[in-house]
Write a protein that holds these residues in place. Structure first.
Motif, PDB file in Angstrom:
ATOM      1  N   ARG A 179      -0.088  21.504   2.107  1.00 14.73           N
ATOM      2  CA  ARG A 179       0.477  20.318   2.762  1.00 14.73           C
ATOM      3  C   ARG A 179       0.523  19.129   1.806  1.00 14.73           C
ATOM      4  O   ARG A 179       1.491  18.365   1.780  1.00 14.73           O
ATOM      5  CB  ARG A 179      -0.354  19.976   3.996  1.00 14.73           C
ATOM      6  CG  ARG A 179      -0.199  20.975   5.122  1.00 14.73           C
ATOM      7  CD  ARG A 179      -1.138  20.673   6.270  1.00 14.73           C
ATOM      8  NE  ARG A 179      -0.865  19.366   6.870  1.00 14.73           N
ATOM      9  CZ  ARG A 179      -1.582  18.842   7.865  1.00 14.73           C
ATOM     10  NH1 ARG A 179      -2.612  19.527   8.361  1.00 14.73           N
ATOM     11  NH2 ARG A 179      -1.276  17.665   8.364  1.00 14.73           N
ATOM     12  N   THR A 180      -0.521  18.987   1.014  1.00 12.33           N
ATOM     13  CA  THR A 180      -0.570  17.875   0.061  1.00 12.33           C
ATOM     14  C   THR A 180       0.502  18.035  -1.012  1.00 12.33           C
ATOM     15  O   THR A 180       1.183  17.070  -1.377  1.00 12.33           O
ATOM     16  CB  THR A 180      -1.956  17.796  -0.601  1.00 12.33           C
ATOM     17  OG1 THR A 180      -2.948  17.627   0.414  1.00 12.33           O
ATOM     18  CG2 THR A 180      -2.029  16.638  -1.581  1.00 12.33           C
ATOM     19  N   ALA A 181       0.662  19.255  -1.535  1.00  2.96           N
ATOM     20  CA  ALA A 181       1.687  19.496  -2.564  1.00  2.96           C
ATOM     21  C   ALA A 181       3.073  19.177  -2.042  1.00  2.96           C
ATOM     22  O   ALA A 181       3.898  18.577  -2.743  1.00  2.96           O
ATOM     23  CB  ALA A 181       1.607  20.942  -3.052  1.00  2.96           C
ATOM     24  N   LEU A 182       3.362  19.564  -0.788  1.00  4.85           N
ATOM     25  CA  LEU A 182       4.676  19.268  -0.214  1.00  4.85           C
ATOM     26  C   LEU A 182       4.866  17.766  -0.040  1.00  4.85           C
ATOM     27  O   LEU A 182       5.940  17.226  -0.344  1.00  4.85           O
ATOM     28  CB  LEU A 182       4.843  19.972   1.135  1.00  4.85           C
ATOM     29  CG  LEU A 182       6.162  19.683   1.859  1.00  4.85           C
ATOM     30  CD1 LEU A 182       7.362  20.109   1.013  1.00  4.85           C
ATOM     31  CD2 LEU A 182       6.206  20.385   3.216  1.00  4.85           C
ATOM     32  N   GLU A 183       3.829  17.070   0.425  1.00  7.65           N
ATOM     33  CA  GLU A 183       3.958  15.626   0.616  1.00  7.65           C
ATOM     34  C   GLU A 183       4.093  14.900  -0.724  1.00  7.65           C
ATOM     35  O   GLU A 183       4.830  13.917  -0.846  1.00  7.65           O
ATOM     36  CB  GLU A 183       2.760  15.086   1.396  1.00  7.65           C
ATOM     37  CG  GLU A 183       2.791  13.593   1.701  1.00  7.65           C
ATOM     38  CD  GLU A 183       3.943  13.159   2.620  1.00  7.65           C
ATOM     39  OE1 GLU A 183       4.031  11.946   2.889  1.00  7.65           O
ATOM     40  OE2 GLU A 183       4.745  14.025   3.041  1.00  7.65           O
ATOM     41  N   LEU A 184       3.406  15.384  -1.747  1.00 11.56           N
ATOM     42  CA  LEU A 184       3.549  14.790  -3.080  1.00 11.56           C
ATOM     43  C   LEU A 184       4.978  14.949  -3.588  1.00 11.56           C
ATOM     44  O   LEU A 184       5.563  14.015  -4.141  1.00 11.56           O
ATOM     45  CB  LEU A 184       2.574  15.459  -4.056  1.00 11.56           C
ATOM     46  CG  LEU A 184       1.108  15.025  -3.968  1.00 11.56           C
ATOM     47  CD1 LEU A 184       0.210  15.986  -4.725  1.00 11.56           C
ATOM     48  CD2 LEU A 184       0.930  13.597  -4.490  1.00 11.56           C
ATOM     49  N   ILE A 185       5.556  16.125  -3.385  1.00 14.78           N
ATOM     50  CA  ILE A 185       6.943  16.338  -3.791  1.00 14.78           C
ATOM     51  C   ILE A 185       7.882  15.515  -2.914  1.00 14.78           C
ATOM     52  O   ILE A 185       8.865  14.937  -3.391  1.00 14.78           O
ATOM     53  CB  ILE A 185       7.302  17.830  -3.722  1.00 14.78           C
ATOM     54  CG1 ILE A 185       6.520  18.607  -4.765  1.00 14.78           C
ATOM     55  CG2 ILE A 185       8.797  18.048  -3.940  1.00 14.78           C
ATOM     56  CD1 ILE A 185       6.688  20.098  -4.670  1.00 14.78           C
ATOM     57  N   GLY A 186       7.577  15.481  -1.617  1.00 16.34           N
ATOM     58  CA  GLY A 186       8.424  14.709  -0.716  1.00 16.34           C
ATOM     59  C   GLY A 186       8.487  13.244  -1.102  1.00 16.34           C
ATOM     60  O   GLY A 186       9.575  12.652  -1.193  1.00 16.34           O
ATOM     61  N   GLN A 187       7.331  12.650  -1.359  1.00 13.24           N
ATOM     62  CA  GLN A 187       7.282  11.222  -1.670  1.00 13.24           C
ATOM     63  C   GLN A 187       7.808  10.915  -3.068  1.00 13.24           C
ATOM     64  O   GLN A 187       8.635  10.020  -3.249  1.00 13.24           O
ATOM     65  CB  GLN A 187       5.835  10.719  -1.543  1.00 13.24           C
ATOM     66  CG  GLN A 187       5.293  10.713  -0.131  1.00 13.24           C
ATOM     67  CD  GLN A 187       5.810   9.541   0.685  1.00 13.24           C
ATOM     68  OE1 GLN A 187       6.601   8.733   0.220  1.00 13.24           O
ATOM     69  NE2 GLN A 187       5.373   9.449   1.923  1.00 13.24           N
ATOM     70  N   SER A 188       7.319  11.638  -4.063  1.00 15.33           N
ATOM     71  CA  SER A 188       7.697  11.324  -5.446  1.00 15.33           C
ATOM     72  C   SER A 188       9.004  11.984  -5.854  1.00 15.33           C
ATOM     73  O   SER A 188       9.686  11.503  -6.753  1.00 15.33           O
ATOM     74  CB  SER A 188       6.585  11.762  -6.405  1.00 15.33           C
ATOM     75  OG  SER A 188       6.313  13.139  -6.247  1.00 15.33           O
ATOM     76  N   GLY A 189       9.358  13.092  -5.183  1.00 11.41           N
ATOM     77  CA  GLY A 189      10.590  13.783  -5.539  1.00 11.41           C
ATOM     78  C   GLY A 189      11.797  13.346  -4.746  1.00 11.41           C
ATOM     79  O   GLY A 189      12.916  13.353  -5.255  1.00 11.41           O
TER      80      GLY A 189
END
Length: 551
Positions: A179-189
Motif C-alpha cells: 500500500r505504501t509503495a502504491l501511494e508513493l508512486i501515486g503521489q510522486s509519480g
C-alpha cells in the motif's frame, strides 16, 4: 466459397505445423552442442520447472551442473538459450542490443496490459519515450521528491504506531509495504492519492487490481499465454471481436484478469484527462497549480506540450507511461522492502547496527537527500538484498533478429565433452537472462555467492566482479537490467526504499513471527505463509514500539 477456402487453408496449415514440430523434435540446431537439463515433457519442456513458484532449488542446480550458458527446452520442442555469462550478457544488452530485442510476444502482451508505454515499445518509439522521461528521473528531481516520500511514510508510521501501541503486535508487513509503495508512486509519480493509509482497508479499486495482477499473470500459465495467446491475437486487427472472445472465455482467471486490466486502464485514463483539463483550465489558480506540480506525469505532460511535433508523445503513450510506472515500481519495491525487513529480523545485530547508523545521521527525525544516499550500511544492505534476492528473476526475454555469434567469457563443456567459447544463435531464438543466476554467480562473487552478507559492499569488491564488466545499470548487477531498456526508475526505487527503512527502523523493532515464510519465485518474488494459501501473499512479522524494545 468461404467453406472451400477454409478447408484449403486448414489442409495447408496442418502439414506445415507437423513439419515445424518434426523439425523441432528431430531436426538439428546449433544450440544442441550446449549442455542443459533434459526435457521434462514433450509438450511443455522445462518451462514448468523454470517458472515454478518454488523454482529456487532448480535454478541453483542447473547453474551448478551446466554452467553459465545452457540450452533449455521450451514448449513443443522449442530450444531456448539461457545465459548468465557476463560477456554474453554484454553483447545481448549493450553491444548487439538492436539484434537481441524484446520478443514480439512479450511486446504484444505488454501492449495489451500497459498500452504504448516504455514496456511495450521498440526502437525509435522507445528511444523517443525515454528521451522525454529521462529528465524526471534526474538527481535534481529526486531531491525534490524527498518531502513527498516523507509525507507518505509518516502516514504509514502513524497508522502502524496506533496498531502496535506501546507493546508488540503481529503485522502483515507485505500488506503495508504494498500500500505504501502504491501511494508513493501515486503521489510522486502522478500527483494522485490512492490510499490514505489510515486503517486496514485499501479502498481504491486500482490498489486491489494492481495487487492481483502479478498472481494472475505469473507462473508457467502466464509464460505460455504470453508466448502464444497474445502473440497470435496481435496478428489480427479486430478489437471488438477480440474483446467479445475474451468476455466469453469460460475461465475464471481470464475473467478476473479482464476486470483487473480494465480497472487499471480506466483509472489511468481518468488521471490523465483530469490533468489535461487542469492544464487547459481558464481558472488561473487551477492552471498555476498544474504548472507547479512536481509529480513525474505532470512534468512529462508539461514537457510534452512544448515539445516539437517529432518528439511529442500521443495521449496513448502518456497513459502507457503511467501504467508502466505503477507496474514497474509498486510490487518490485514492496517485495524488496519486505525482504529487507525479514532479513533484518533474521539478523538482529544487523538491524541494530543499521538503526544506530540512521539515528546518528537524523536531523529532527529525518534525513536529507545527501545523508540518505550516503549512509554506507543502509546502502550495503539494499545492494546485497537486491543482489541475492532480486524481485524480478526471469523476465529478461530477448529474441535474436538474425543469426549471431555469441562469445562467452566462461567457456562451458558441451554435450560432446568439448569446450565451447562461443555459440551460434540462430535467428528467432528466444534468449533468457537470469538476474538471480548472474547476481549470484560464484565465478564472480566467490563460494559464498548465495549468502546474504551486506559487509561485502563495505570493502572493495572482488576483482572478478570488476573485470567481468557486467552490463547491469546498477552495482555490477542485473537486477535493473542494462542497455537501452534498463530500468529508468532505479534511483527512484532506491530512494523510496531508503526513506521507508529510515523512518520505520527509527520507530519499530522487527522480529520474526512463529509462522514459517516461503517466497515465490515466478513473476515478482513474494512471501507467503507455508501451509496457508500460496495465492494470498503475506508476511506476518512482530513489530514492537521502539520505546519498549529499548526499555
Amino acid at each position: 466459397m468461404i467453406s472451400y477456402f477454409t478447408k484449403a487453408f486448414t489442409l495447408l496449415l496442418i502439414p506445415w505445423l507437423i513439419w515445424k514440430l518434426l523439425g523441432r523434435f528431430f531436426g538439428k540446431s546449433p544450440l544442441d552442442v550446449l549442455p542443459g537439463p533434459p526435457s521434462a515433457s514433450l509438450l511443455f519442456g522445462n518451462i514448468p520447472k523454470l517458472y515454478h513458484s518454488e523454482g529456487w532449488d532448480f535454478h541453483r542446480e542447473i547453474f551448478r551442473k551446466y554452467g553459465t550458458t545452457m540450452q533449455i527446452k521450451g514448449a513443443l520442442g522449442e530450444r531456448l538459450l539461457l545465459t548468465v555469462d557476463p560477456k554474453a550478457l554484454h553483447h545481448i544488452f549493450v553491444k548487439d542490443q538492436w539484434v537481441y530485442e524484446c520478443s514480439d510476444a512479450l511486446m504484444d502482451r505488454n501492449n495489451v496490459y500497459f498500452g504504448e508505454g516504455l514496456l511495450a515499445t521498440l526502437n525509435v518509439q522507445h528511444r523517443k519515450q525515454r528521451k522525454m522521461l529521462n529528465p524526471v528521473f534526474s538527481i535534481n528531481h529526486m531531491r525534490e521528491m524527498i518531502p513527498l516520500f516523507y509525507e507518505v511514510t509518516d502516514r504509514l508510521k502513524t497508522v502502524l504506531k496506533k496498531k502496535v501501541g506501546n507493546g508488540s503486535k503481529e503485522i502483515d508487513v507485505l500488506h503495508w509495504m504494498t500500500r505504501t509503495a502504491l501511494e508513493l508512486i501515486g503521489q510522486s509519480g502522478m500527483g494522485y492519492s490512492f490510499d490514505t493509509l489510515e486503517d486496514e482497508n485499501d479502498y481504491h479499486p486500482y490498489s486491489r487490481s494492481v495487487k492481483r495482477f502479478i498472481s494472475l499473470t505469473g507462473g508457467p500459465v502466464g509464460f505460455f499465454a504470453n508466448q502464444f495467446a497474445f502473440h497470435l491475437a496481435a496478428r489480427f486487427s479486430f478489437p471488438r471481436l477480440k474483446r467479445f472472445i475474451v468476455e466469453h472465455i469460460p475461465i475464471q482467471r481470464v475473467q478476473d484478469l479482464k476486470v483487473v486490466v480494465d480497472t487499471m486502464q480506466q483509472t489511468s485514463v481518468e488521471i490523465i484527462r483530469a490533468k489535461q483539463e487542469a492544464m487547459r483550465s481558464c481558472d488561473p489558480l487551477v492552471a498555476a497549480e498544474m504548472q507547479n506540480k512536481k509529480d513525474i506525469i505532470s512534468i512529462l505532460m508539461r514537457a510534452n506540450a512544448t515539445a516539437s511535433e517529432e518528439d511529442r508523445l500521443t495521449d496513448s503513450e502518456v497513459i502507457g507511461q503511467l501504467l508502466s510506472l505503477v507496474f514497474a515500481g509498486m510490487d518490485t519495491t514492496s517485495s524488496a522492502l519486505s525482504r529487507i525487513l525479514q532479513l533484518l529480523a533474521t539478523h538482529p545485530h544487523v538491524q541494530e547496527k543499521l538503526r544506530e547508523e540512521i539515528k546518528e545521521s537524523q536531523i529532527n527525525g529525518q534525513l536529507n537527500y545527501d545523508h540518505l544516499v550516503n549512509l554506507p550500511y543502509l546502502d550495503a544492505i539494499c545492494r546485497e538484498t537486491l543482489r541475492v534476492y532480486p524481485p524480478v528473476n526471469m523476465s529478461f526475454l530477448r529474441t535474436a533478429r538474425k543469426d549471431m555469434i555469441l562469445p562467452l567469457a566462461n567457456p562451458v563443456t558441451g554435450a560432446d565433452g568439448r569446450e565451447i567459447s562461443e555459440v551460434l544463435v540462430p535467428k528467432g531464438t528466444n534468449v533468457i537472462a537470469s538476474a538471480f543466476g548472474s547476481n549470484c554467480n560464484p565465478d564472480l562473487w566467490g563460494p559464498d555467492s548465495y549468502e546474504w552478507k551486506p559487509e561485502r559492499w563495505l570493502s572493495p569488491l572482488p576483482e572478478s566482479v570488476i573485470e567481468a564488466h557486467m552490463p547491469g545499470i546498477y552495482s555490477h548487477l542485473m537486477t535493473f537490467m542494462g542497455g537501452s531498456r534498463a530500468c529508468i526508475g532505479f534511483k527512484f526505487s532506491q530512494l523510496e526504499m531508503k526513506v521507508v527503512l529510515s523512518v520505520l527502523l527509527s520507530t519499530f523493532k522487527f522480529s520474526l513471527s512463529d509462522k514459517e515464510i516461503g517466497w515465490t519465485m515466478n513473476g515478482i518474488a513474494g512471501p507467503y505463509v507455508k501451509g496457508a494459501d500460496k495465492t494470498r501473499p503475506q508476511l506476518p512479522m512482530i513489530m514492537t514500539a521502539l520505546e519498549k524494545a529499548e526499555s
